[in-house]
Design an enzyme around this catalytic site. Structure first.
Site: not given
Ligand code: SIN
Length: 291
Positions: A100, A102, A256, A271
């Site tokens: 995907h 983000d 990623h 994150r």
């Protein structure tokens, strides 16, 4: 002035480790500009042996743009832009366990994500990255031209619905279901990177639901072809985490995939996600290629 960095490339298509920078410090503007240049050029950059508090990670991220508050995943109570990405030994599924990009499901998707490793399993738990610029370059000029004329529709609905992988109930993370809330946003299927001018495919299996104006069956066929093409190993690099490692990837040109190969062990990451500057903001000079 941009400061020279020590850089070690990791793979042919993307990925580089940056040596000798302490991200917990308030870095000079020249170092930030050099990091940004490396981030754009190598698409994903890595740092080792960092010690970052949530506030320091936010301060580093904020040098690159406004910080995103995730619409479905709760951030830390005292640091809302910091998402804790955790898999406990008793969890079966992990977060981000599929290819995907983000936040492509937003109207203005995030430009980058900065992931910091707190607690790493004894083995497994690597992350794969795939250059969508390399994936675009490898297509024929004919297909490139066709894709450049198309837009695709992105949504969080599938991934964050009750059945979606991202919203699956787990002990370790508070994730809301998107049912009825997720909008649909249209993005070009080929992004021209606003900082490098390089073209990259901008569709991904998690959030791209169809090609605008195409029948579902037509859309599915082309998207499936592209998803297969885009994850070819020659476009990828793989990062083995250690506590204190940091990865900073460019969502405009990178997919990623967090590997879920460490059952019964704990993995704990933090994150922060960097949004684009509002149009015309002082920091937007980076995007406009002036800095
Ligand atoms: C994510 O998709 O943001 C998580 C990546 C990872 O945990 O390696």
């Amino acid at each position: 002035m941009t400061q020279a960095l020590k850089i070690r490339r990791l793979a042919g298509a993307l990925g580089a480790e940056i040596l000798g920078v302490d991200l917990s410090q308030e870095l000079p503007a020249g170092t930030i500009a050099a990091i940004r240049q490396a981030f754009v050029e190598h698409q994903v950059i890595f740092f080792r042996d960092q010690a970052l508090t949530p506030a320091q990670q936010m301060a580093f991220g904020a040098r690159f743009g406004p910080l995103n508050i995730h619409p479905y995943v709760s951030g830390m109570a005292d640091h809302p832009p910091v998402m804790e990405v955790i898999k406990e030994p008793e969890d079966r599924i992990n977060f981000g366990g599929g290819w995907h990009s983000d936040m492509s499901f937003l109207e203005r998707p995030a430009i980058g994500s900065i992931l910091y490793a707190v607690d790493i399993p004894e083995f497994g738990g690597d992350t794969l990255f795939a250059s969508q610029a390399a994936a675009f370059d490898a297509l024929s000029p004919g297909l490139q031209r066709t894709l450049e004329s198309l837009n695709a529709v992105h949504s969080a609905a599938r991934e964050y619905s009750a059945e979606g992988n991202s919203a699956q109930k787990r002990k370790s993370m508070a994730i809301a279901e998107a049912d009825g809330l997720a909008g649909e946003y249209v993005h070009p299927m080929v992004l021209v990177h606003p900082e490098s001018g390089r073209k990259a495919l901008y569709v991904n299996p998690a959030f791209t639901i169809k090609i605008q104006g195409w029948k579902t069956s037509e859309s599915k066929a082309l998207l499936e072809y592209l998803f297969e093409h885009c994850r070819y190993e020659g476009f990828t690099c793989r990062f083995d985490w250690r506590p204190g490692s940091v990865a900073f990837w460019d969502n405009r040109s990178v997919w990623h995939f967090a590997l879920n190969d460490y059952h019964r062990q704990r993995r704990h990451m933090r994150r922060v996600t960097v949004d684009p500057w509002p149009v015309g903001a002082a920091g937007a000079r980076f995007v406009e290629g002036v800095a």
